[in-house]
Design a protein around this motif. Structure first.
Motif, PDB file in Angstrom:
ATOM      1  N   GLY A 381      10.843   2.934   6.599  1.00  0.00           N
ATOM      2  CA  GLY A 381       9.559   3.121   7.255  1.00  0.00           C
ATOM      3  C   GLY A 381       8.745   1.860   7.394  1.00  0.00           C
ATOM      4  N   GLY A 382       9.087   0.830   6.644  1.00  0.00           N
ATOM      5  CA  GLY A 382       8.353  -0.425   6.754  1.00  0.00           C
ATOM      6  C   GLY A 382       6.971  -0.403   6.156  1.00  0.00           C
ATOM      7  N   ASN A 383       6.712   0.516   5.240  1.00  0.00           N
ATOM      8  CA  ASN A 383       5.387   0.588   4.610  1.00  0.00           C
ATOM      9  C   ASN A 383       5.316  -0.445   3.491  1.00  0.00           C
ATOM     10  N   GLY A 384       4.651  -1.569   3.763  1.00  0.00           N
ATOM     11  CA  GLY A 384       4.598  -2.655   2.788  1.00  0.00           C
ATOM     12  C   GLY A 384       3.554  -2.479   1.714  1.00  0.00           C
ATOM     13  N   SER A 385       2.720  -1.442   1.821  1.00  0.00           N
ATOM     14  CA  SER A 385       1.662  -1.258   0.820  1.00  0.00           C
ATOM     15  C   SER A 385       2.049  -0.269  -0.268  1.00  0.00           C
ATOM     16  N   LEU A 386       3.259   0.248  -0.246  1.00  0.00           N
ATOM     17  CA  LEU A 386       3.656   1.266  -1.212  1.00  0.00           C
ATOM     18  C   LEU A 386       3.704   0.704  -2.627  1.00  0.00           C
ATOM     19  N   GLU A 387       3.288   1.546  -3.564  1.00  0.00           N
ATOM     20  CA  GLU A 387       3.498   1.239  -4.978  1.00  0.00           C
ATOM     21  C   GLU A 387       4.920   1.662  -5.324  1.00  0.00           C
ATOM     22  N   LEU A 388       5.767   0.688  -5.603  1.00  0.00           N
ATOM     23  CA  LEU A 388       7.163   1.013  -5.881  1.00  0.00           C
ATOM     24  C   LEU A 388       7.335   1.511  -7.303  1.00  0.00           C
ATOM     25  N   PRO A 389       8.307   2.381  -7.514  1.00  0.00           N
ATOM     26  CA  PRO A 389       8.571   2.851  -8.884  1.00  0.00           C
ATOM     27  C   PRO A 389       9.171   1.744  -9.738  1.00  0.00           C
ATOM     28  N   ARG A 390       9.182   1.997 -11.047  1.00  0.00           N
ATOM     29  CA  ARG A 390       9.809   1.039 -11.954  1.00  0.00           C
ATOM     30  C   ARG A 390      11.324   1.074 -11.789  1.00  0.00           C
ATOM     31  N   ARG A 391      11.984   0.019 -12.278  1.00  0.00           N
ATOM     32  CA  ARG A 391      13.417  -0.099 -12.088  1.00  0.00           C
ATOM     33  C   ARG A 391      14.181   1.018 -12.791  1.00  0.00           C
ATOM     34  N   ASP A 392      13.678   1.465 -13.943  1.00  0.00           N
ATOM     35  CA  ASP A 392      14.425   2.488 -14.687  1.00  0.00           C
ATOM     36  C   ASP A 392      14.224   3.888 -14.111  1.00  0.00           C
ATOM     37  N   ALA A 393      13.497   4.002 -12.983  1.00  0.00           N
ATOM     38  CA  ALA A 393      13.371   5.311 -12.342  1.00  0.00           C
ATOM     39  C   ALA A 393      14.668   5.735 -11.673  1.00  0.00           C
ATOM     40  N   PHE A 394      15.630   4.801 -11.528  1.00  0.00           N
ATOM     41  CA  PHE A 394      16.873   5.111 -10.832  1.00  0.00           C
ATOM     42  C   PHE A 394      18.089   4.907 -11.721  1.00  0.00           C
ATOM     43  N   PRO A 466      -7.588 -14.466   0.700  1.00  0.00           N
ATOM     44  CA  PRO A 466      -6.222 -14.172   0.252  1.00  0.00           C
ATOM     45  C   PRO A 466      -5.516 -13.252   1.245  1.00  0.00           C
ATOM     46  N   PRO A 467      -4.276 -13.540   1.604  1.00  0.00           N
ATOM     47  CA  PRO A 467      -3.551 -12.668   2.528  1.00  0.00           C
ATOM     48  C   PRO A 467      -3.214 -11.334   1.889  1.00  0.00           C
ATOM     49  N   ALA A 468      -3.002 -10.331   2.733  1.00  0.00           N
ATOM     50  CA  ALA A 468      -2.747  -8.981   2.230  1.00  0.00           C
ATOM     51  C   ALA A 468      -1.454  -8.899   1.428  1.00  0.00           C
ATOM     52  N   PHE A 469      -0.498  -9.778   1.724  1.00  0.00           N
ATOM     53  CA  PHE A 469       0.783  -9.704   1.026  1.00  0.00           C
ATOM     54  C   PHE A 469       0.759 -10.357  -0.341  1.00  0.00           C
ATOM     55  N   ALA A 470      -0.349 -10.997  -0.720  1.00  0.00           N
ATOM     56  CA  ALA A 470      -0.382 -11.787  -1.953  1.00  0.00           C
ATOM     57  C   ALA A 470      -0.034 -10.984  -3.210  1.00  0.00           C
ATOM     58  N   PRO A 471      -0.637  -9.806  -3.437  1.00  0.00           N
ATOM     59  CA  PRO A 471      -0.297  -9.080  -4.675  1.00  0.00           C
ATOM     60  C   PRO A 471       1.194  -8.750  -4.777  1.00  0.00           C
ATOM     61  N   ALA A 472       1.787  -8.264  -3.681  1.00  0.00           N
ATOM     62  CA  ALA A 472       3.208  -7.920  -3.721  1.00  0.00           C
ATOM     63  C   ALA A 472       4.065  -9.166  -3.917  1.00  0.00           C
ATOM     64  N   LEU A 473       3.669 -10.272  -3.300  1.00  0.00           N
ATOM     65  CA  LEU A 473       4.436 -11.515  -3.467  1.00  0.00           C
ATOM     66  C   LEU A 473       4.417 -11.981  -4.919  1.00  0.00           C
ATOM     67  N   LEU A 474       3.243 -11.933  -5.539  1.00  0.00           N
ATOM     68  CA  LEU A 474       3.152 -12.368  -6.934  1.00  0.00           C
ATOM     69  C   LEU A 474       3.953 -11.452  -7.846  1.00  0.00           C
ATOM     70  N   GLU A 475       3.956 -10.152  -7.540  1.00  0.00           N
ATOM     71  CA  GLU A 475       4.783  -9.241  -8.332  1.00  0.00           C
ATOM     72  C   GLU A 475       6.261  -9.569  -8.155  1.00  0.00           C
TER      73      GLU A 475
END
Length: 813
Positions: A381-394, A466-475
């Motif tokens: 879907g290309g939704n770049g603002s989603l809060e992704l689950p943790r790695r151990d969710a899968f 700050p650009p909108a992608f900054a938080p996701a990039l830092l993560e």
């Protein structure tokens, strides 16, 4: 319980005072003041087109009015008004039977007012002789419960359902909304009562009790009640009065209501599940918030739209403790249903928040559908603002299944060469999901970061802050060490070519490069804002500080020289003094490798005409970079170098012609360089020891621009002072300004003007002995004929003045 009754009948022809009607029986406790309020509430007007003498069937088909009203003393009135058979000249009259309910007293059986609309208690005639029965102790409901048949009615009114429920909710607020009553237009007034029955089931009890109404009136605009019913023929008048009108007997409305609670309530009714309203009211929060009702609806299989699903997910994310395990499971199942194809970005965001709230609180088996839904949307879907689950969710088979489906899609997109056009947030999201699912993209990483690094700078420059992608990039950089290392390295390689862009990016996004990587260029870019703040306009000091931040010498790594120069002098050339410092601070080899020699050339050519060191800088640059400097720039620097020789040394013969040649090669020449060269040339040509051959070449060139510069210099005060005080110099200028009578027009005109406007005033200011010395010097250095020419030139002006004085005296005589 004791409820007083009231009977009222319309007036017959000939009744006294022509009143609308009269009370035929009034129970105890109902004052005259209350009767005055009650009378308009129980009034009745026949609909248009009603027969004057209706048959019994027609009489029964006329609308009846069922009313619930609040009176001024806090008491309430419930009553019915119905047409009745009259006598004589009034074949149709109306009879009203009402019950007065004191303030604070509920209806018998704690029933709602609308439940009495079919009560068998309502009478159609006044008791015989006007005698009232005992006050009521009960008000039995109709023969069937009010809820009976409402499901079918709601389904039949589906297109109007949400809008009407939204208005009924607003009409039931504690403070009555402005704008008059809500008007429900139906062909049968019994259907208006059914609408009120829907409201009684849908709204909370206290809201229902505030919802005063009447099922039929001819004058909606004059009613003080909150809801009124009307027939279709009265709808236009209600609209003209500015009321909220719902014509439920006409074409269905096109526009929907923005009230999510009302839309959800409508879906519940169409799903024939009205019991869900009470279940939703047991959840915490605002009873009219969309969240609680949407949660209960989804848990019970009611299909909702994307906004309602988002409201349910958002409400549950804020109150995960409010739902038991069973409801959470059913909610997750409904939200993640594979049959839904209209999900929106806001819905996915809400589901992401819900997953975050449930993660760790519920078993992974419960939240796994949400996690799968989120990562699928992130990839497809290309939704770049989603809060992704943790790695151990899968962990386990679920993770392997999702990775098997999405992994190839992720790798294919990352490998594509569209990275420059792909938004940064998209690339960051794909890299994060790849790690989340354990997808190995090591081989693709160099190409991905090489495309991502310039995209970061380009997107960050489009908007301030700050650009909108900054938080996701830092993560991403915090999660993946290999991506951080590769991306920082790519940015460090870009920095020498675009140091200003990188520095501005680092001001907006605090990248973590405090580790063991050298990253000299990024460190310089991060240092420059603080250096400029501390050191201000001292760019030399800023340059030294920025260069030290690199931790490398420009002799060892010349590119740090380019980065430092680009950071300090990004949008301007250095001054001549700064350029000479840069030339001395690093070898010509370092500047050659860094490409910064071009900045030094710009400094020399861009210097103001009065900057003394520009010619020396040009001389040094020609010696230091003989192979690099060419074309126009080389000719311009040579012109500056020639200026240096003209003023301080002995230039090679032919320099007058050389100035013209270099000027033509350097076109388009910087105005300051041309001014400096022309000034140096003409000052040398006006010097007492100038070579005659150079002046001859200059005169014969007939170069208008050069001759104009010569004219300006000859008229300057230093030249005038020299002419006045040095007879030999005046003699020399006379000789040369008269020596080329057949030169071009530019020189001939300029020389004549200089003789008349510059030399003559100087000679006039001399003593007789000095003038004689000029004449003698002209003869000695030229010829006897030249001396005679000087004498005639000098006398001609004097004689001309004398002749004019004599002529003037004659005219006056």
């Amino acid at each position: 319980m004791s409820l007083a009754q009231v009977h009222y009948i319309s007036a017959a022809p000939g009744d006294a005072e022509k009143t609308a009607g009269r009370f035929t029986a009034v129970g105890p406790g109902v004052s005259q003041a209350l009767l005055a309020e009650i009378e308009p509430l129980v009034g009745y007007a026949l609909p248009d087109g009603a027969s004057h003498r209706p048959a019994d069937a027609e009489l029964r088909s006329l609308p009846q009015t069922f009313t619930y009203a609040a009176l001024s003393d806090g008491s309430r009135l419930v009553g019915r008004t119905a047409p009745a058979r009259g006598e004589g000249p009034a074949p149709v009259r109306f009879h009203a039977h009402a019950v007065h309910i004191p303030s604070g007293v509920p209806l018998p059986g704690d029933r709602l007012p609308v439940e009495a609309w079919r009560s068998p208690h309502w009478g159609s005639v006044t008791p015989v002789g006007g005698a009232l029965p005992d006050p009521l102790g009960a008000l039995p409901p109709g023969p069937a419960p009010v809820r009976e048949g409402l499901d079918d009615f709601a389904v039949s009114r589906g297109p109007w359902l949400a809008a009407v429920l939204a208005d009924l909710r607003r009409a039931s607020e504690e403070a009555a909304p402005a704008g008059g009553p809500v008007v429900l237009v139906e062909r049968q007034n019994a259907d208006v009562a059914r609408w009120l029955g829907l409201a009684a089931v849908t709204l909370p009890r206290d809201s229902v009790e505030r919802l005063t109404f009447t099922t039929y009136t001819r004058r909606p605009g004059s009613s003080a009640l909150r809801v009124v019913g009307a027939l279709p023929e009265d709808a236009a008048a209600a609209r003209e009065a500015g009321l909220r009108v719902h014509v439920c007997a006409d074409r269905p409305p096109v526009d929907g209501t923005p009230d999510m609670w009302a839309r959800t309530a409508a879906r519940v009714w169409r799903s024939r599940a009205p019991e869900l309203f009470q279940e939703a009211r047991e959840l915490p929060g605002d009873p009219f918030a969309a969240g609680p009702l949407s949660v209960i609806a989804l848990c019970n299989g009611v299909a909702l739209g994307p906004e309602e699903r988002a409201a349910a997910a958002g409400w549950a994310a804020e109150r995960p403790y409010a739902l038991d395990a069973e409801r959470i499971g059913r909610l997750v199942e409904a939200l993640a249903s594979p049959g839904i194809d209209d999900r929106t970005g806001s819905e996915f965001d809400a589901v992401g928040r819900l997953f975050g709230a449930l993660d760790g609180r519920c078993p992974a088996s419960v939240t796994a559908p949400l996690a799968a839904m989120l990562v699928t949307e992130a990839v497809r879907g290309g939704n770049g603002s989603l809060e992704l689950p943790r790695r151990d969710a899968f962990v386990g088979p679920d993770g392997e299944a999702i990775a098997g489906v999405l992994g190839p899609e992720i790798l294919t997109e990352l490998e594509s060469g569209a990275g420059g056009a792909r938004p940064v947030a998209r690339t960051v999201q794909l890299l994060r999901v790849a790690r989340l699912l354990g997808v190995n993209g090591t081989d693709l990483l160099p190409g991905v970061v090489d495309r991502l690094a310039p995209a970061l700078l380009a997107e960050a420059s489009e908007e301030p802050g700050p650009p909108a992608f900054a938080p996701a990039l830092l993560e991403l950089l915090d999660e993946q060490f290999d991506v951080r290392t590769a991306l920082l390295g790519a940015l460090d390689r870009i920095a020498p070519e675009a140091p200003g862009a990188v520095a501005r990016f680092l001001e907006r996004v605090a990248l973590p490069f405090t580790g063991t990587q050298a990253l000299p260029h990024l460190r310089m870019c991060a240092e420059v804002p603080g250096a400029m703040t501390t050191l201000g306009r001292d760019r030399t000091a800023v340059w030294h500080r920025v260069l030290r931040a690199a931790g490398l010498s420009p002799f060892a790594e010349p590119l740090v020289l380019r980065t430092a120069v680009g950071l300090v002098w990004e949008d301007r050339a250095p001054t001549v003094e700064e350029a000479r410092m840069l030339l001395e601070a690093a070898t010509s080899d370092a500047h050659r490798a860094a490409g910064t020699w071009a900045r030094l050339v710009d400094a020399a050519l861009g210097a103001p005409a009065d900057t003394e060191d520009a010619t020396a800088l040009a001389h040094d640059l020609l010696r230091a970079f003989p192979q690099e400097i060419g074309g126009r720039e080389r000719a311009a620097l040579q012109l500056l170098d020639l200026c240096r020789d003209l003023r301080t040394g002995a230039p090679e013969p032919g320099w007058a012609e050389q100035v013209r040649t270099l000027r033509d090669r350097a076109e388009p020449l910087e105005p300051a360089v041309q001014e400096r060269a022309f000034t140096a040339l003409v000052e040398r040509l006006l010097a007492p020891d100038r070579p005659g051959a150079e002046l001859y070449d200059f005169v014969r060139s007939d170069d208008a621009a050069l001759i104009a510069a010569y004219d300006r210099a000859a008229r300057s005060e230093p030249t005038r002072a020299r002419l006045r005080t040095r007879p030999a110099y005046a003699a020399d200028c006379f000789t040369h300004w008269t020596a080329h009578p057949h030169a071009g027009a530019a020189w001939t005109t300029t020389a004549a003007a200089l003789l008349d406007e510059v030399l003559r005033p100087a000679v006039r200011a001399m003593t007789a002995e000095a003038v004689a010395e000029v004449e003698e010097t002209v003869g000695r250095t030229g010829s006897s004929g030249r001396a005679v020419a000087f004498r005639d030139w000098n006398r001609s002006r004097a004689l001309g003045r004398l002749g004019r004085r004599i002529a003037g005296r004659v005219r006056r005589g």
